[in-house]
Enzyme design. Sequence first.
Site, mmCIF file in Angstrom:
data_model
loop_
_atom_site.group_PDB
_atom_site.id
_atom_site.type_symbol
_atom_site.label_atom_id
_atom_site.label_comp_id
_atom_site.label_asym_id
_atom_site.label_seq_id
_atom_site.Cartn_x
_atom_site.Cartn_y
_atom_site.Cartn_z
ATOM 1 N NE ARG A 31 -1.951 -2.274 3.289
ATOM 2 C CZ ARG A 31 -2.346 -2.703 4.489
ATOM 3 N NH1 ARG A 31 -3.478 -2.272 5.004
ATOM 4 N NH2 ARG A 31 -1.606 -3.557 5.174
ATOM 5 C CD GLU A 173 -6.258 -9.155 11.029
ATOM 6 O OE1 GLU A 173 -5.980 -8.148 10.357
ATOM 7 O OE2 GLU A 173 -5.996 -9.246 12.246
ATOM 8 C CG ASN A 246 -0.859 -0.466 7.005
ATOM 9 O OD1 ASN A 246 0.059 -1.237 7.270
ATOM 10 N ND2 ASN A 246 -1.921 -0.325 7.771
ATOM 11 C CE LYS A 369 34.486 22.913 1.092
ATOM 12 N NZ LYS A 369 35.301 22.295 0.040
ATOM 13 C CB ALA A 398 30.400 43.249 0.076
ATOM 14 N NE ARG A 458 42.368 49.000 -7.191
ATOM 15 C CZ ARG A 458 41.843 49.545 -6.094
ATOM 16 N NH1 ARG A 458 40.985 48.851 -5.370
ATOM 17 N NH2 ARG A 458 42.179 50.741 -5.738
HETATM 18 C C1 UD1 Z 1 -1.888 -6.246 11.461
HETATM 19 C C2 UD1 Z 1 -2.754 -7.192 12.282
HETATM 20 C C3 UD1 Z 1 -4.008 -6.458 12.714
HETATM 21 C C4 UD1 Z 1 -3.644 -5.218 13.485
HETATM 22 C C5 UD1 Z 1 -2.684 -4.330 12.710
HETATM 23 C C6 UD1 Z 1 -2.167 -3.232 13.594
HETATM 24 C C7 UD1 Z 1 -2.295 -9.429 11.401
HETATM 25 C C8 UD1 Z 1 -2.841 -10.553 10.624
HETATM 26 N N1 UD1 Z 1 -3.085 -8.351 11.494
HETATM 27 O O1 UD1 Z 1 -2.615 -5.891 10.293
HETATM 28 O O2 UD1 Z 1 -4.830 -7.323 13.512
HETATM 29 O O3 UD1 Z 1 -4.827 -4.501 13.839
HETATM 30 O O4 UD1 Z 1 -1.560 -5.098 12.251
HETATM 31 O O5 UD1 Z 1 -1.442 -2.302 12.854
HETATM 32 O O6 UD1 Z 1 -1.210 -9.513 11.921
HETATM 33 N N2 UD1 Z 1 4.788 -9.113 8.155
HETATM 34 C C9 UD1 Z 1 5.843 -9.976 7.970
HETATM 35 N N3 UD1 Z 1 5.666 -11.032 7.141
HETATM 36 C C10 UD1 Z 1 4.494 -11.290 6.518
HETATM 37 C C11 UD1 Z 1 3.416 -10.395 6.718
HETATM 38 C C12 UD1 Z 1 3.581 -9.321 7.543
HETATM 39 O O7 UD1 Z 1 6.930 -9.780 8.511
HETATM 40 O O8 UD1 Z 1 4.418 -12.290 5.800
HETATM 41 C C13 UD1 Z 1 4.973 -7.953 9.036
HETATM 42 C C14 UD1 Z 1 4.816 -6.633 8.324
HETATM 43 O O9 UD1 Z 1 6.087 -6.173 7.847
HETATM 44 C C15 UD1 Z 1 4.247 -5.730 9.416
HETATM 45 C C16 UD1 Z 1 3.520 -6.696 10.322
HETATM 46 O O10 UD1 Z 1 3.967 -7.995 10.008
HETATM 47 O O11 UD1 Z 1 5.271 -5.090 10.154
HETATM 48 C C17 UD1 Z 1 2.013 -6.619 10.145
HETATM 49 O O12 UD1 Z 1 1.692 -6.826 8.788
HETATM 50 P P1 UD1 Z 1 0.716 -5.833 8.018
HETATM 51 O O13 UD1 Z 1 0.542 -6.338 6.633
HETATM 52 O O14 UD1 Z 1 1.116 -4.446 8.193
HETATM 53 O O15 UD1 Z 1 -0.641 -6.142 8.829
HETATM 54 P P2 UD1 Z 1 -1.920 -5.223 8.985
HETATM 55 O O16 UD1 Z 1 -2.841 -5.484 7.848
HETATM 56 O O17 UD1 Z 1 -1.542 -3.838 9.260
HETATM 57 CA CA CA Z 2 0.304 -2.688 9.322
#
Ligand code: UD1
Ligand code: CA
Length: 497
Positions: A31, A173, A246, A369, A398, A458
Amino acid sequence: MSPPPSREQKLTQAQPSVAAVVVLAAGQGTRMRSRTPKVLHAIGGRSMLGHVLAAVAPLGGARTVVVVGSGRDQVEAHLADIAPDARAVLQEQQNGSGHAAAIALDALTDVDGPVLIVNGDAPLLRTSTVQALVDAHRSAGDLLTVLTASVPDPTGLGRIVRDGEGRVTAIVEERDATPEQRTITEVNAGVYLGDRAAVRAALSRVGAANDQGEQYLTDVLGLLVGDGAPVGGHRAADADDTLGCNDRRELAARRRTLNDRVLDDLMRGGVTVVDPLTTWVDVTVDVGPDTVLHPGTQLLGATMVAGGAVVGPDSTLTDTEVGEGARVVRTHADLAVVGPDVQVGPFAYLRPGTRLARGSKVGTFVETKNASLGEGSKIPHLSYVGDATIGEGTNIGAATVFVNYDGVAKHHTTIGDHARTGADNMFVAPVTVGDGAYTAAGSVITTDVPPGAMGVARATQRNVEGWVGRRRPGTAAAAAAEAAHGRGTDDAQGTRS
Ligand code: UD1
Ligand code: CA
Protein backbone atom coordinates in the site's frame (compact mmCIF):
# COMPACT_ATOMS: atom_id res chain seq x y z
CA MET A 1 29.97 11.77 29.96
CA SER A 2 26.79 9.79 29.42
CA PRO A 3 23.50 11.62 29.95
CA PRO A 4 21.48 10.87 33.08
CA PRO A 5 19.04 7.99 32.62
CA SER A 6 15.65 8.96 31.26
CA ARG A 7 12.46 8.15 33.14
CA GLU A 8 11.89 5.28 30.76
CA GLN A 9 15.37 3.90 31.32
CA LYS A 10 14.94 4.10 35.09
CA LEU A 11 11.64 2.29 34.79
CA THR A 12 13.30 -0.69 33.29
CA GLN A 13 16.75 -0.74 34.81
CA ALA A 14 15.68 -2.92 37.74
CA GLN A 15 15.12 -6.10 35.77
CA PRO A 16 14.66 -6.94 32.13
CA SER A 17 10.96 -6.89 31.26
CA VAL A 18 11.15 -9.28 28.37
CA ALA A 19 13.43 -12.17 27.49
CA ALA A 20 13.64 -11.31 23.82
CA VAL A 21 12.13 -9.01 21.20
CA VAL A 22 10.83 -9.94 17.76
CA VAL A 23 10.10 -7.25 15.19
CA LEU A 24 8.07 -8.24 12.14
CA ALA A 25 9.48 -6.35 9.19
CA ALA A 26 9.29 -8.66 6.19
CA GLY A 27 6.00 -7.49 4.74
CA GLN A 28 5.85 -6.00 1.28
CA GLY A 29 4.14 -2.81 2.27
CA THR A 30 2.25 -2.88 -1.02
CA ARG A 31 0.00 0.00 0.00
CA MET A 32 3.02 2.29 0.30
CA ARG A 33 3.69 1.94 -3.46
CA SER A 34 7.38 2.44 -2.92
CA ARG A 35 10.72 1.02 -3.91
CA THR A 36 11.78 1.56 -0.31
CA PRO A 37 10.68 -1.19 2.08
CA LYS A 38 7.83 0.12 4.24
CA VAL A 39 9.64 -0.09 7.58
CA LEU A 40 12.51 2.04 6.20
CA HIS A 41 10.31 5.05 5.50
CA ALA A 42 11.47 7.79 7.83
CA ILE A 43 9.50 10.08 10.08
CA GLY A 44 10.82 12.45 12.68
CA GLY A 45 14.46 11.49 12.26
CA ARG A 46 14.26 7.71 12.32
CA SER A 47 12.96 4.94 10.13
CA MET A 48 9.73 3.36 11.34
CA LEU A 49 11.79 0.32 12.24
CA GLY A 50 14.20 2.59 14.11
CA HIS A 51 11.33 4.02 16.17
CA VAL A 52 10.09 0.55 17.09
CA LEU A 53 13.58 -0.61 18.07
CA ALA A 54 14.15 2.55 20.13
CA ALA A 55 10.86 2.02 21.98
CA VAL A 56 11.60 -1.59 22.92
CA ALA A 57 15.35 -1.26 23.59
CA PRO A 58 14.96 -0.06 27.22
CA LEU A 59 12.92 -3.19 28.09
CA GLY A 60 16.18 -5.07 28.31
CA GLY A 61 15.44 -7.99 26.02
CA ALA A 62 18.70 -9.90 25.81
CA ARG A 63 18.07 -10.72 22.16
CA THR A 64 16.41 -8.87 19.32
CA VAL A 65 15.36 -10.63 16.17
CA VAL A 66 14.06 -8.76 13.14
CA VAL A 67 12.22 -10.72 10.48
CA VAL A 68 13.23 -9.46 7.03
CA GLY A 69 11.98 -10.42 3.58
CA SER A 70 10.84 -7.75 1.15
CA GLY A 71 13.78 -5.46 0.44
CA ARG A 72 15.87 -7.53 2.81
CA ASP A 73 19.22 -6.16 1.61
CA GLN A 74 18.15 -2.62 2.35
CA VAL A 75 16.60 -3.55 5.69
CA GLU A 76 19.65 -5.57 6.74
CA ALA A 77 22.03 -2.76 5.82
CA HIS A 78 19.92 -0.32 7.79
CA LEU A 79 19.85 -2.67 10.79
CA ALA A 80 23.63 -3.02 10.73
CA ASP A 81 23.73 0.74 10.91
CA ILE A 82 21.20 1.45 13.66
CA ALA A 83 21.05 -1.78 15.68
CA PRO A 84 24.14 -3.90 15.06
CA ASP A 85 23.20 -6.23 17.93
CA ALA A 86 19.86 -7.14 16.38
CA ARG A 87 19.77 -10.32 14.34
CA ALA A 88 18.00 -10.42 11.01
CA VAL A 89 16.20 -13.64 10.13
CA LEU A 90 14.84 -14.28 6.68
CA GLN A 91 11.24 -14.98 5.75
CA GLU A 92 11.65 -16.02 2.11
CA GLN A 93 7.98 -15.78 1.29
CA GLN A 94 5.62 -13.44 2.99
CA ASN A 95 3.03 -15.95 4.11
CA GLY A 96 1.69 -13.76 6.87
CA SER A 97 2.53 -12.32 10.27
CA GLY A 98 2.08 -15.73 11.94
CA HIS A 99 4.53 -17.35 9.56
CA ALA A 100 6.99 -14.51 10.21
CA ALA A 101 6.63 -14.87 13.98
CA ALA A 102 7.22 -18.63 13.79
CA ILE A 103 10.48 -18.11 11.90
CA ALA A 104 11.63 -15.60 14.51
CA LEU A 105 10.72 -17.81 17.45
CA ASP A 106 12.62 -20.69 15.84
CA ALA A 107 15.70 -18.47 16.02
CA LEU A 108 15.13 -18.09 19.76
CA THR A 109 14.82 -21.71 20.88
CA ASP A 110 17.25 -21.09 23.74
CA VAL A 111 15.10 -18.29 25.12
CA ASP A 112 12.85 -19.01 28.03
CA GLY A 113 10.05 -16.71 29.07
CA PRO A 114 8.08 -13.80 27.67
CA VAL A 115 8.91 -12.68 24.15
CA LEU A 116 7.66 -9.36 22.83
CA ILE A 117 6.44 -9.52 19.23
CA VAL A 118 5.94 -6.16 17.53
CA ASN A 119 4.84 -5.03 14.08
CA GLY A 120 7.64 -3.09 12.42
CA ASP A 121 5.27 -0.37 11.17
CA ALA A 122 4.28 1.19 14.51
CA PRO A 123 6.40 4.35 14.67
CA LEU A 124 4.47 6.02 17.51
CA LEU A 125 4.97 3.22 20.01
CA ARG A 126 6.60 4.40 23.25
CA THR A 127 8.51 2.49 25.89
CA SER A 128 6.03 3.45 28.61
CA THR A 129 3.17 1.91 26.62
CA VAL A 130 5.01 -1.36 26.10
CA GLN A 131 6.09 -1.33 29.74
CA ALA A 132 2.42 -1.05 30.76
CA LEU A 133 1.70 -4.13 28.63
CA VAL A 134 4.53 -5.96 30.37
CA ASP A 135 3.18 -5.00 33.79
CA ALA A 136 -0.36 -6.09 32.88
CA HIS A 137 0.98 -9.38 31.53
CA ARG A 138 2.91 -10.01 34.73
CA SER A 139 0.21 -9.12 37.18
CA ALA A 140 -2.41 -11.17 35.33
CA GLY A 141 -0.07 -14.14 35.01
CA ASP A 142 -1.10 -14.53 31.37
CA LEU A 143 0.48 -16.80 28.84
CA LEU A 144 -0.21 -14.24 26.13
CA THR A 145 -1.26 -10.59 26.39
CA VAL A 146 -2.11 -8.42 23.41
CA LEU A 147 -1.92 -4.63 23.34
CA THR A 148 -5.21 -3.12 22.25
CA ALA A 149 -6.60 0.35 21.66
CA SER A 150 -9.99 1.96 21.44
CA VAL A 151 -10.11 4.04 18.30
CA PRO A 152 -12.81 6.18 16.74
CA ASP A 153 -12.27 4.60 13.32
CA PRO A 154 -11.24 0.94 13.35
CA THR A 155 -11.31 0.55 9.56
CA GLY A 156 -8.80 -1.99 8.30
CA LEU A 157 -7.68 -3.17 11.72
CA GLY A 158 -8.08 -6.45 13.57
CA ARG A 159 -10.97 -6.33 16.03
CA ILE A 160 -10.68 -7.52 19.64
CA VAL A 161 -13.53 -9.86 20.47
CA ARG A 162 -14.39 -10.10 24.18
CA ASP A 163 -16.88 -12.40 25.91
CA GLY A 164 -19.69 -11.38 28.26
CA GLU A 165 -17.24 -11.01 31.13
CA GLY A 166 -14.89 -8.84 29.14
CA ARG A 167 -12.28 -11.54 28.56
CA VAL A 168 -10.52 -11.45 25.21
CA THR A 169 -11.53 -14.44 23.14
CA ALA A 170 -10.23 -13.74 19.63
CA ILE A 171 -8.81 -11.24 17.15
CA VAL A 172 -10.71 -11.06 13.89
CA GLU A 173 -9.25 -9.30 10.87
CA GLU A 174 -11.63 -6.83 9.30
CA ARG A 175 -11.87 -8.71 6.02
CA ASP A 176 -12.90 -11.87 7.89
CA ALA A 177 -15.19 -10.16 10.41
CA THR A 178 -18.97 -10.37 10.56
CA PRO A 179 -20.89 -7.09 10.20
CA GLU A 180 -21.49 -7.22 13.94
CA GLN A 181 -17.78 -7.71 14.72
CA ARG A 182 -16.94 -4.78 12.47
CA THR A 183 -18.79 -2.46 14.83
CA ILE A 184 -16.19 -3.24 17.54
CA THR A 185 -13.90 -0.25 18.07
CA GLU A 186 -11.28 -1.99 20.21
CA VAL A 187 -8.49 -3.03 17.87
CA ASN A 188 -5.32 -5.08 17.83
CA ALA A 189 -2.22 -2.90 18.07
CA GLY A 190 0.08 -5.57 16.68
CA VAL A 191 2.11 -5.79 19.90
CA TYR A 192 2.06 -9.10 21.75
CA LEU A 193 3.80 -10.45 24.82
CA GLY A 194 3.72 -14.19 25.19
CA ASP A 195 5.58 -17.22 26.38
CA ARG A 196 7.94 -18.29 23.61
CA ALA A 197 7.19 -22.02 23.68
CA ALA A 198 3.42 -21.61 24.00
CA VAL A 199 3.16 -19.09 21.17
CA ARG A 200 5.43 -21.14 18.92
CA ALA A 201 3.39 -24.29 19.55
CA ALA A 202 0.13 -22.46 18.82
CA LEU A 203 1.60 -21.01 15.61
CA SER A 204 2.03 -24.58 14.29
CA ARG A 205 -1.72 -24.92 14.43
CA VAL A 206 -2.48 -21.66 12.60
CA GLY A 207 -3.99 -22.23 9.17
CA ALA A 208 -4.48 -19.93 6.25
CA ALA A 209 -8.22 -20.29 5.81
CA ASN A 210 -8.91 -16.57 5.68
CA ASP A 211 -9.58 -13.91 3.09
CA GLN A 212 -5.86 -13.33 2.39
CA GLY A 213 -4.81 -16.99 2.57
CA GLU A 214 -2.10 -16.03 5.04
CA GLN A 215 -1.04 -17.37 8.41
CA TYR A 216 -2.19 -14.76 10.88
CA LEU A 217 -0.30 -14.24 14.10
CA THR A 218 -3.59 -12.97 15.49
CA ASP A 219 -5.10 -16.46 15.31
CA VAL A 220 -2.80 -17.61 18.11
CA LEU A 221 -4.96 -15.75 20.56
CA GLY A 222 -8.16 -17.67 19.82
CA LEU A 223 -6.28 -20.97 19.75
CA LEU A 224 -4.81 -20.40 23.23
CA VAL A 225 -8.19 -19.28 24.56
CA GLY A 226 -9.63 -22.51 23.14
CA ASP A 227 -6.99 -24.43 25.12
CA GLY A 228 -8.21 -22.69 28.26
CA ALA A 229 -4.89 -20.86 28.63
CA PRO A 230 -4.83 -17.48 30.40
CA VAL A 231 -4.89 -14.82 27.69
CA GLY A 232 -5.41 -11.10 28.19
CA GLY A 233 -5.75 -7.78 26.43
CA HIS A 234 -4.24 -4.57 27.72
CA ARG A 235 -5.72 -1.34 26.41
CA ALA A 236 -3.12 1.33 25.67
CA ALA A 237 -3.61 4.57 27.59
CA ASP A 238 -2.91 6.56 24.42
CA ALA A 239 -4.32 4.96 21.29
CA ASP A 240 -1.95 7.00 19.11
CA ASP A 241 0.91 4.77 20.25
CA THR A 242 -0.65 1.79 18.55
CA LEU A 243 -1.32 3.27 15.13
CA GLY A 244 0.32 1.43 12.27
CA CYS A 245 1.40 2.96 9.02
CA ASN A 246 0.47 1.27 5.77
CA ASP A 247 0.31 4.01 3.14
CA ARG A 248 1.54 7.54 2.44
CA ARG A 249 -1.51 9.18 3.96
CA GLU A 250 -0.93 7.35 7.21
CA LEU A 251 2.75 8.21 6.96
CA ALA A 252 1.86 11.91 6.87
CA ALA A 253 -0.59 11.51 9.75
CA ARG A 254 1.91 9.63 11.93
CA ARG A 255 4.58 12.23 11.14
CA ARG A 256 2.21 14.98 12.26
CA THR A 257 1.40 13.19 15.53
CA LEU A 258 5.04 12.48 16.29
CA ASN A 259 5.99 16.08 15.56
CA ASP A 260 3.22 17.36 17.83
CA ARG A 261 4.63 15.21 20.63
CA VAL A 262 8.16 16.52 20.07
CA LEU A 263 6.99 20.14 20.01
CA ASP A 264 4.85 19.63 23.12
CA ASP A 265 7.93 18.34 24.95
CA LEU A 266 9.98 21.32 23.76
CA MET A 267 7.32 23.83 24.79
CA ARG A 268 7.02 22.18 28.21
CA GLY A 269 10.80 22.59 28.44
CA GLY A 270 10.60 26.34 27.86
CA VAL A 271 11.05 26.61 24.09
CA THR A 272 8.80 29.06 22.21
CA VAL A 273 7.38 27.52 19.06
CA VAL A 274 5.71 30.35 17.19
CA ASP A 275 3.92 28.14 14.67
CA PRO A 276 3.72 24.44 15.57
CA LEU A 277 2.09 23.69 12.21
CA THR A 278 5.16 24.66 10.18
CA THR A 279 7.90 23.74 12.65
CA TRP A 280 9.35 20.25 12.32
CA VAL A 281 11.77 18.83 14.85
CA ASP A 282 13.23 15.33 14.80
CA VAL A 283 13.06 13.18 17.94
CA THR A 284 16.87 13.21 17.97
CA VAL A 285 17.17 17.00 18.38
CA ASP A 286 17.84 18.96 21.58
CA VAL A 287 16.67 22.55 22.10
CA GLY A 288 17.45 24.62 25.19
CA PRO A 289 15.02 26.81 27.13
CA ASP A 290 14.09 30.32 26.00
CA THR A 291 14.99 29.55 22.45
CA VAL A 292 12.48 30.81 19.88
CA LEU A 293 11.66 28.76 16.82
CA HIS A 294 10.02 30.86 14.11
CA PRO A 295 7.67 29.51 11.40
CA GLY A 296 9.11 27.26 8.74
CA THR A 297 11.91 25.93 10.90
CA GLN A 298 13.15 22.36 10.56
CA LEU A 299 15.64 20.95 13.05
CA LEU A 300 16.90 17.60 11.88
CA GLY A 301 19.21 14.76 12.83
CA ALA A 302 21.71 15.41 15.57
CA THR A 303 21.01 19.15 15.68
CA MET A 304 21.47 20.78 19.08
CA VAL A 305 20.29 24.31 19.80
CA ALA A 306 21.35 25.87 23.10
CA GLY A 307 19.18 28.18 25.18
CA GLY A 308 18.23 31.73 24.31
CA ALA A 309 18.80 31.26 20.59
CA VAL A 310 16.53 32.36 17.76
CA VAL A 311 16.08 30.11 14.75
CA GLY A 312 14.00 30.89 11.68
CA PRO A 313 11.88 31.82 9.98
CA ASP A 314 12.37 29.37 7.12
CA SER A 315 15.52 27.62 8.26
CA THR A 316 16.62 24.01 7.94
CA LEU A 317 19.38 22.84 10.24
CA THR A 318 20.72 19.31 9.89
CA ASP A 319 23.26 17.84 12.33
CA THR A 320 24.09 21.40 13.32
CA GLU A 321 25.08 22.87 16.66
CA VAL A 322 23.80 26.32 17.61
CA GLY A 323 25.27 28.11 20.65
CA GLU A 324 23.55 30.13 23.29
CA GLY A 325 22.02 33.40 22.15
CA ALA A 326 22.82 32.82 18.48
CA ARG A 327 20.44 34.06 15.77
CA VAL A 328 20.02 31.93 12.69
CA VAL A 329 17.64 33.50 10.18
CA ARG A 330 16.52 32.05 6.81
CA THR A 331 19.43 29.67 6.77
CA HIS A 332 20.19 26.22 5.44
CA ALA A 333 22.89 24.50 7.52
CA ASP A 334 24.39 21.06 7.39
CA LEU A 335 26.99 19.73 9.85
CA ALA A 336 27.91 23.23 10.96
CA VAL A 337 28.87 24.58 14.36
CA VAL A 338 27.42 28.00 15.14
CA GLY A 339 28.96 29.44 18.30
CA PRO A 340 27.30 31.47 21.03
CA ASP A 341 26.00 34.94 20.10
CA VAL A 342 26.71 34.34 16.41
CA GLN A 343 24.50 35.90 13.74
CA VAL A 344 23.70 33.97 10.60
CA GLY A 345 21.60 35.08 7.65
CA PRO A 346 19.20 36.06 6.39
CA PHE A 347 19.83 33.82 3.37
CA ALA A 348 22.94 31.94 4.40
CA TYR A 349 24.11 28.45 3.46
CA LEU A 350 26.42 26.78 5.98
CA ARG A 351 27.88 23.59 4.59
CA PRO A 352 29.75 20.81 6.42
CA GLY A 353 32.80 21.85 8.38
CA THR A 354 31.65 25.40 8.99
CA ARG A 355 32.70 26.57 12.47
CA LEU A 356 31.70 30.03 13.58
CA ALA A 357 33.28 31.21 16.84
CA ARG A 358 31.54 33.33 19.46
CA GLY A 359 30.10 36.62 18.29
CA SER A 360 31.00 36.13 14.65
CA LYS A 361 28.69 36.85 11.74
CA VAL A 362 27.82 35.23 8.44
CA GLY A 363 25.45 37.58 6.66
CA THR A 364 23.25 37.73 3.61
CA PHE A 365 23.84 35.50 0.58
CA VAL A 366 26.95 33.94 2.07
CA GLU A 367 27.94 30.31 1.55
CA THR A 368 30.58 28.65 3.71
CA LYS A 369 32.17 25.21 3.62
CA ASN A 370 34.98 23.72 5.70
CA ALA A 371 35.64 27.18 7.02
CA SER A 372 36.35 28.45 10.49
CA LEU A 373 35.64 32.01 11.45
CA GLY A 374 37.32 33.41 14.56
CA GLU A 375 35.67 35.30 17.42
CA GLY A 376 33.91 38.47 16.35
CA SER A 377 34.88 38.11 12.68
CA LYS A 378 32.40 38.94 9.95
CA ILE A 379 31.53 37.87 6.43
CA PRO A 380 28.61 40.22 5.98
CA HIS A 381 27.55 40.02 2.34
CA LEU A 382 27.46 38.00 -0.89
CA SER A 383 30.49 35.75 -0.48
CA TYR A 384 31.71 32.19 -0.89
CA VAL A 385 34.14 31.02 1.77
CA GLY A 386 35.40 27.49 1.18
CA ASP A 387 38.38 25.76 2.81
CA ALA A 388 39.42 28.71 4.91
CA THR A 389 40.69 29.65 8.33
CA ILE A 390 39.88 33.21 9.35
CA GLY A 391 41.25 34.68 12.58
CA GLU A 392 39.60 36.89 15.20
CA GLY A 393 38.18 40.35 14.68
CA THR A 394 38.58 40.17 10.91
CA ASN A 395 36.20 41.63 8.35
CA ILE A 396 35.79 40.10 4.92
CA GLY A 397 34.62 42.60 2.30
CA ALA A 398 31.39 42.14 0.37
CA ALA A 399 31.32 39.89 -2.70
CA THR A 400 34.45 37.94 -1.87
CA VAL A 401 35.23 34.51 -3.27
CA PHE A 402 37.68 32.11 -1.70
CA VAL A 403 38.90 30.44 -4.87
CA ASN A 404 39.58 27.03 -3.39
CA TYR A 405 39.35 24.77 -6.42
CA ASP A 406 41.86 24.61 -9.26
CA GLY A 407 39.77 22.14 -11.21
CA VAL A 408 41.53 19.15 -9.69
CA ALA A 409 42.21 19.74 -6.01
CA LYS A 410 40.96 21.95 -3.19
CA HIS A 411 43.33 24.39 -1.47
CA HIS A 412 43.24 26.34 1.76
CA THR A 413 43.20 30.07 2.45
CA THR A 414 44.31 31.54 5.75
CA ILE A 415 43.39 35.06 6.84
CA GLY A 416 44.90 36.35 10.10
CA ASP A 417 43.47 38.27 13.05
CA HIS A 418 42.08 41.80 12.68
CA ALA A 419 42.52 41.82 8.93
CA ARG A 420 40.36 43.99 6.64
CA THR A 421 39.91 42.59 3.20
CA GLY A 422 38.41 44.79 0.50
CA ALA A 423 35.17 44.25 -1.34
CA ASP A 424 35.12 42.01 -4.41
CA ASN A 425 38.33 40.13 -3.62
CA MET A 426 39.37 36.73 -4.94
CA PHE A 427 41.66 34.75 -2.67
CA VAL A 428 43.27 32.24 -4.98
CA ALA A 429 44.23 29.38 -2.69
CA PRO A 430 46.63 28.39 -1.34
CA VAL A 431 47.27 31.88 -0.04
CA THR A 432 47.73 33.61 3.31
CA VAL A 433 46.83 37.12 4.42
CA GLY A 434 48.69 38.05 7.62
CA ASP A 435 47.45 39.50 10.90
CA GLY A 436 46.35 43.10 10.63
CA ALA A 437 46.76 43.14 6.84
CA TYR A 438 44.46 44.93 4.40
CA THR A 439 43.63 44.13 0.80
CA ALA A 440 42.34 46.60 -1.76
CA ALA A 441 38.85 46.35 -3.21
CA GLY A 442 38.68 44.38 -6.43
CA SER A 443 41.94 42.53 -5.80
CA VAL A 444 42.73 39.05 -7.02
CA ILE A 445 45.12 37.91 -4.28
CA THR A 446 47.41 35.18 -5.53
CA THR A 447 50.47 35.71 -3.32
CA ASP A 448 50.71 36.01 0.45
CA VAL A 449 50.10 39.41 2.06
CA PRO A 450 52.47 39.93 5.03
CA PRO A 451 51.10 41.10 8.40
CA GLY A 452 50.26 44.79 8.37
CA ALA A 453 50.69 45.17 4.58
CA MET A 454 48.13 46.40 2.07
CA GLY A 455 47.74 43.92 -0.77
CA VAL A 456 46.73 45.55 -4.03
CA ALA A 457 46.19 43.33 -7.05
CA ARG A 458 44.14 45.08 -9.67
CA ALA A 459 44.65 47.00 -12.92
CA THR A 460 45.36 50.72 -12.62
CA GLN A 461 42.48 52.89 -13.76
CA ARG A 462 42.81 55.29 -16.69
CA ASN A 463 40.18 57.86 -17.77
CA VAL A 464 39.78 58.62 -21.47
CA GLU A 465 38.75 62.30 -21.40
CA GLY A 466 35.84 63.38 -23.60
CA TRP A 467 35.13 59.86 -24.84
CA VAL A 468 31.35 60.13 -24.42
CA GLY A 469 31.04 63.37 -26.37
CA ARG A 470 33.08 61.93 -29.26
CA ARG A 471 31.74 58.38 -29.41
CA ARG A 472 28.18 58.76 -28.06
CA PRO A 473 27.09 62.12 -29.35
CA GLY A 474 23.45 63.00 -28.99
CA THR A 475 22.86 60.70 -26.03
CA ALA A 476 21.51 61.68 -22.64
CA ALA A 477 24.93 60.81 -21.23
CA ALA A 478 26.67 63.21 -23.64
CA ALA A 479 24.19 65.98 -22.75
CA ALA A 480 24.71 65.42 -19.02
CA ALA A 481 28.48 65.50 -19.47
CA GLU A 482 28.32 68.69 -21.51
CA ALA A 483 26.09 70.35 -18.88
CA ALA A 484 28.54 69.34 -16.15
CA HIS A 485 31.42 70.86 -18.10
CA GLY A 486 29.39 74.03 -18.56
CA ARG A 487 29.00 74.34 -14.77
CA GLY A 488 32.76 74.50 -14.25
CA THR A 489 35.82 72.36 -13.76
CA ASP A 490 35.21 71.31 -10.16
CA ASP A 491 31.92 69.73 -10.99
CA ALA A 492 33.14 68.30 -14.28
CA GLN A 493 35.93 66.44 -12.55
CA GLY A 494 33.33 64.99 -10.27
CA THR A 495 33.18 65.31 -6.55
CA ARG A 496 33.57 62.39 -4.26
CA SER A 497 31.10 62.31 -1.46
C1 UD1 B 1 -1.89 -6.25 11.46
C2 UD1 B 1 -2.75 -7.19 12.28
C3 UD1 B 1 -4.01 -6.46 12.71
C4 UD1 B 1 -3.64 -5.22 13.48
C5 UD1 B 1 -2.68 -4.33 12.71
C6 UD1 B 1 -2.17 -3.23 13.59
C7 UD1 B 1 -2.29 -9.43 11.40
C8 UD1 B 1 -2.84 -10.55 10.62
N1 UD1 B 1 -3.08 -8.35 11.49
O1 UD1 B 1 -2.62 -5.89 10.29
O2 UD1 B 1 -4.83 -7.32 13.51
O3 UD1 B 1 -4.83 -4.50 13.84
O4 UD1 B 1 -1.56 -5.10 12.25
O5 UD1 B 1 -1.44 -2.30 12.85
O6 UD1 B 1 -1.21 -9.51 11.92
N2 UD1 B 1 4.79 -9.11 8.16
C9 UD1 B 1 5.84 -9.98 7.97
N3 UD1 B 1 5.67 -11.03 7.14
C10 UD1 B 1 4.49 -11.29 6.52
C11 UD1 B 1 3.42 -10.40 6.72
C12 UD1 B 1 3.58 -9.32 7.54
O7 UD1 B 1 6.93 -9.78 8.51
O8 UD1 B 1 4.42 -12.29 5.80
C13 UD1 B 1 4.97 -7.95 9.04
C14 UD1 B 1 4.82 -6.63 8.32
O9 UD1 B 1 6.09 -6.17 7.85
C15 UD1 B 1 4.25 -5.73 9.42
C16 UD1 B 1 3.52 -6.70 10.32
O10 UD1 B 1 3.97 -8.00 10.01
O11 UD1 B 1 5.27 -5.09 10.15
C17 UD1 B 1 2.01 -6.62 10.15
O12 UD1 B 1 1.69 -6.83 8.79
P1 UD1 B 1 0.72 -5.83 8.02
O13 UD1 B 1 0.54 -6.34 6.63
O14 UD1 B 1 1.12 -4.45 8.19
O15 UD1 B 1 -0.64 -6.14 8.83
P2 UD1 B 1 -1.92 -5.22 8.98
O16 UD1 B 1 -2.84 -5.48 7.85
O17 UD1 B 1 -1.54 -3.84 9.26
CA1 CA C 1 0.30 -2.69 9.32
